[in-house]
Design a protein around this motif. Sequence first.
Motif, mmCIF file in Angstrom:
data_model
loop_
_atom_site.group_PDB
_atom_site.id
_atom_site.type_symbol
_atom_site.label_atom_id
_atom_site.label_comp_id
_atom_site.label_asym_id
_atom_site.label_seq_id
_atom_site.Cartn_x
_atom_site.Cartn_y
_atom_site.Cartn_z
ATOM 1 N N GLN A 128 0.831 -1.203 0.000
ATOM 2 C CA GLN A 128 0.000 0.000 0.000
ATOM 3 C C GLN A 128 0.861 1.246 0.000
ATOM 4 O OE1 GLN A 128 -2.413 0.307 3.536
ATOM 5 N NE2 GLN A 128 -2.969 2.437 3.145
ATOM 6 N N LEU A 129 1.909 1.240 0.817
ATOM 7 C CA LEU A 129 2.784 2.404 0.894
ATOM 8 C C LEU A 129 3.495 2.654 -0.425
ATOM 9 C CD1 LEU A 129 4.196 4.677 2.382
ATOM 10 C CD2 LEU A 129 5.781 2.992 3.356
ATOM 11 N N ASN A 130 4.048 1.622 -1.026
ATOM 12 C CA ASN A 130 4.769 1.820 -2.281
ATOM 13 C C ASN A 130 3.828 2.194 -3.425
ATOM 14 O OD1 ASN A 130 7.564 1.586 -1.767
ATOM 15 N ND2 ASN A 130 7.349 -0.625 -1.471
ATOM 16 N N HIS A 131 2.597 1.710 -3.385
ATOM 17 C CA HIS A 131 1.613 2.133 -4.390
ATOM 18 C C HIS A 131 1.322 3.625 -4.237
ATOM 19 C CE1 HIS A 131 -1.685 1.703 -7.245
ATOM 20 N NE2 HIS A 131 -2.460 2.370 -6.410
ATOM 21 N N TYR A 132 1.214 4.086 -3.016
ATOM 22 C CA TYR A 132 0.962 5.503 -2.744
ATOM 23 C C TYR A 132 2.130 6.366 -3.211
ATOM 24 C CZ TYR A 132 -0.383 9.652 -0.009
ATOM 25 O OH TYR A 132 -0.741 10.916 0.386
ATOM 26 N N LEU A 133 3.345 5.839 -3.090
ATOM 27 C CA LEU A 133 4.545 6.604 -3.417
ATOM 28 C C LEU A 133 4.919 6.554 -4.895
ATOM 29 C CD1 LEU A 133 6.806 5.418 -0.442
ATOM 30 C CD2 LEU A 133 5.792 7.694 -0.692
ATOM 31 N N ARG A 134 4.161 5.815 -5.701
ATOM 32 C CA ARG A 134 4.601 5.475 -7.062
ATOM 33 C C ARG A 134 4.886 6.694 -7.937
ATOM 34 N NH1 ARG A 134 -0.774 5.211 -6.681
ATOM 35 N NH2 ARG A 134 -2.115 5.856 -8.416
ATOM 36 N N ASP A 135 4.242 7.848 -7.672
ATOM 37 C CA ASP A 135 4.444 9.035 -8.513
ATOM 38 C C ASP A 135 5.416 10.038 -7.900
ATOM 39 O OD1 ASP A 135 2.616 8.115 -10.439
ATOM 40 O OD2 ASP A 135 0.931 8.947 -9.316
ATOM 41 N N THR A 136 6.036 9.664 -6.784
ATOM 42 C CA THR A 136 6.941 10.601 -6.099
ATOM 43 C C THR A 136 8.406 10.389 -6.454
ATOM 44 O OG1 THR A 136 7.282 9.171 -4.156
ATOM 45 C CG2 THR A 136 5.343 10.637 -4.127
ATOM 46 N N GLY A 137 8.718 9.257 -7.095
ATOM 47 C CA GLY A 137 10.118 8.927 -7.361
ATOM 48 C C GLY A 137 10.809 8.317 -6.162
ATOM 49 N N LEU A 138 10.021 8.003 -5.119
ATOM 50 C CA LEU A 138 10.567 7.417 -3.898
ATOM 51 C C LEU A 138 9.967 6.040 -3.669
ATOM 52 C CD1 LEU A 138 10.204 10.566 -1.584
ATOM 53 C CD2 LEU A 138 12.252 9.828 -2.827
ATOM 54 N N PHE A 139 10.623 5.232 -2.828
ATOM 55 C CA PHE A 139 10.057 3.933 -2.467
ATOM 56 C C PHE A 139 10.545 3.506 -1.099
ATOM 57 C CE2 PHE A 139 14.149 2.384 -3.615
ATOM 58 C CZ PHE A 139 14.258 1.041 -3.271
ATOM 59 N N PHE A 140 9.791 2.564 -0.518
ATOM 60 C CA PHE A 140 10.136 1.962 0.773
ATOM 61 C C PHE A 140 10.707 0.582 0.480
ATOM 62 C CE2 PHE A 140 8.521 -0.805 4.305
ATOM 63 C CZ PHE A 140 9.381 -0.334 5.283
ATOM 64 N N PRO A 141 11.957 0.312 0.870
ATOM 65 C CA PRO A 141 12.656 -0.864 0.349
ATOM 66 C C PRO A 141 12.482 -2.169 1.115
ATOM 67 C CG PRO A 141 14.175 0.465 1.620
ATOM 68 C CD PRO A 141 12.861 1.193 1.634
ATOM 69 N N ILE A 142 12.001 -2.140 2.349
ATOM 70 C CA ILE A 142 11.988 -3.371 3.142
ATOM 71 C C ILE A 142 10.892 -4.294 2.619
ATOM 72 C CG2 ILE A 142 11.954 -4.360 5.443
ATOM 73 C CD1 ILE A 142 14.215 -2.330 4.883
ATOM 74 N N ASP A 143 11.304 -5.492 2.227
ATOM 75 C CA ASP A 143 10.412 -6.407 1.496
ATOM 76 C C ASP A 143 10.528 -7.813 2.064
ATOM 77 O OD1 ASP A 143 9.034 -7.951 -0.309
ATOM 78 O OD2 ASP A 143 10.405 -7.614 -1.982
ATOM 79 N N PRO A 144 9.735 -8.136 3.110
ATOM 80 C CA PRO A 144 9.827 -9.469 3.705
ATOM 81 C C PRO A 144 9.101 -10.556 2.928
ATOM 82 C CG PRO A 144 8.169 -8.191 4.840
ATOM 83 C CD PRO A 144 8.790 -7.272 3.826
ATOM 84 N N GLY A 145 8.564 -10.210 1.773
ATOM 85 C CA GLY A 145 7.842 -11.205 0.975
ATOM 86 C C GLY A 145 6.351 -11.056 1.141
ATOM 87 N N ALA A 146 5.855 -11.293 2.326
ATOM 88 C CA ALA A 146 4.439 -11.114 2.608
ATOM 89 C C ALA A 146 4.091 -9.624 2.589
ATOM 90 C CB ALA A 146 4.094 -11.710 3.973
ATOM 91 N N ASN A 147 2.824 -9.309 2.301
ATOM 92 C CA ASN A 147 2.378 -7.921 2.323
ATOM 93 C C ASN A 147 2.080 -7.538 3.777
ATOM 94 O OD1 ASN A 147 1.564 -5.373 1.494
ATOM 95 N ND2 ASN A 147 -0.528 -6.030 1.053
ATOM 96 N N ALA A 148 3.124 -7.500 4.574
ATOM 97 C CA ALA A 148 3.002 -7.280 6.009
ATOM 98 C C ALA A 148 2.639 -5.837 6.312
ATOM 99 C CB ALA A 148 4.311 -7.646 6.706
ATOM 100 N N SER A 149 2.077 -5.607 7.509
ATOM 101 C CA SER A 149 1.802 -4.251 7.955
ATOM 102 C C SER A 149 3.093 -3.627 8.484
ATOM 103 C CB SER A 149 0.729 -4.250 9.047
ATOM 104 O OG SER A 149 1.216 -4.868 10.226
ATOM 105 N N ILE A 150 3.171 -2.306 8.382
ATOM 106 C CA ILE A 150 4.369 -1.609 8.850
ATOM 107 C C ILE A 150 4.542 -1.793 10.353
ATOM 108 C CG2 ILE A 150 5.502 0.629 9.061
ATOM 109 C CD1 ILE A 150 5.378 -0.433 6.200
ATOM 110 N N GLY A 151 3.444 -1.759 11.103
ATOM 111 C CA GLY A 151 3.541 -1.973 12.544
ATOM 112 C C GLY A 151 4.088 -3.342 12.884
ATOM 113 N N GLY A 152 3.621 -4.361 12.176
ATOM 114 C CA GLY A 152 4.129 -5.710 12.398
ATOM 115 C C GLY A 152 5.584 -5.838 12.014
ATOM 116 N N MET A 153 5.976 -5.129 10.954
ATOM 117 C CA MET A 153 7.374 -5.166 10.521
ATOM 118 C C MET A 153 8.286 -4.499 11.551
ATOM 119 S SD MET A 153 6.747 -4.371 6.472
ATOM 120 C CE MET A 153 8.488 -4.270 6.021
#
Length: 473
Positions: A128-153
Amino acid sequence: MTTSATQLTSASDDHSAAIIALQAQFGKQLSVNQTVREQHGHTMTWLANQPPDAVLTAHDKHDVATAVQICNQYKMPVIAFGIGSSLEGQLNAPYGGLCIDMHSLDAIIQVNNEDLTVTVQPGVTREQLNHYLRDTGLFFPIDPGANASIGGMVATRASGTNAVRYGTMKDVVLALEVVTASGEIIRTGTRAKKSAAGYDLTRLMIGSEGTLGIVTEVTLKLFGLSECIGSGLCHFKTIEDACQAVMLTIQMCLPIARIELLDALQIKACNQYANLDLVETPTLFVEFHGTEAGVREQAQTFTDIIEEFGGTDFVWDTDEAERKRLWQARHNAYHASSALRPEASALSTDACVPISRLAECVSATAKDVEESGMIGPIVGHVGDGNFHVLLLIDTNNPEEVATADGIISRLAIRAIEMDGTCTGEHGIGQGKQKYMDQEHGSAVAMMQAIKSALDPNNILNPGKIWPQPLVVT
């Protein structure tokens, strides 16, 4: 004086008074439905489901704080729930209590493009976060595989395929907003890139598995999207050859973004699951980030490295569609492996060792699995010495359960003896408590002292990280 977790259980079996108080405060937000409770005691391991007494759907941080205040008053356990993708029983409620479902706290609060930061609520997922950021030229890199929540991560100190270049959650979290065991809302930092002011409470909370506080807001570092991304794969005759190539890649400081190992059985599983035609031999999946010239240079250097260890058929491409196809096969590894024995339960375990011991540890583990007769594909974020084994077992067969437990135990001990850790990503939860003393020694007592100081009534996710945590009474 102190009491053990066993004594705590007998002292707090009846949580009816707390539930009545919670119902009066939250009404229909609180559920005591058996099915809902079992869903929130969900665990993706072979550990038994231990549901909470009630589930609260929180709408904002004030709901969380109020609920924790009530639970602390009645000394009832509280477990935070994100998406439910944890792997070591972190979400189970061995002593009952309240589960606070955080999925509705899913707002992206503020993106600061100039500072490369973002502040989000804990229910936001990484996709969800990276989809939101898609037009900003920025991204969030931590990728545990599952579409985990940021709080859980945050809670499990998550990592993933990009860790070799971008680090883990401990490296990208700048600040947290946390509800303490007393129900107070605190902040642990600012958006500044560094600070020398006081204790680092942010890092203390990261990886604490909900035992020290409940995260209600997270401020993260973001990164700029690279001009060019190249992805590819190459094959090796043995796991040891592949690991030796990884070690030299890291030692030569090649700024590789991803380098993932899949053993021959995992490749076979991916072929069958996704109708691919990959060569069924130990394989490295790699990705390079940078300028076009930089990516070409990295790929050529990597070609020279793997040739030294018998690496063959290295093909890479900058085509986005091909890159997504390649990494989708990697991300489907769990489901692909499970399909090798669909009637069995999938038990995923991990370990992490210094890169110099990686080849030895992975090879010994692969031999152990093979000699046991178990089905256990191996896949790993080997650029930082972390790898996973997915054991497929019949949990109704005591012999298979004992065999799997032996493999997991030997892997954990093997990693610790190599100056590594029994878990690089999955956390301790309930499943790996018995290795804490061997890995940390007397430092465990210090951890428990911190827990007792911050949570004197032991209400925050009790029974996790170590058995029988101590509480002050």
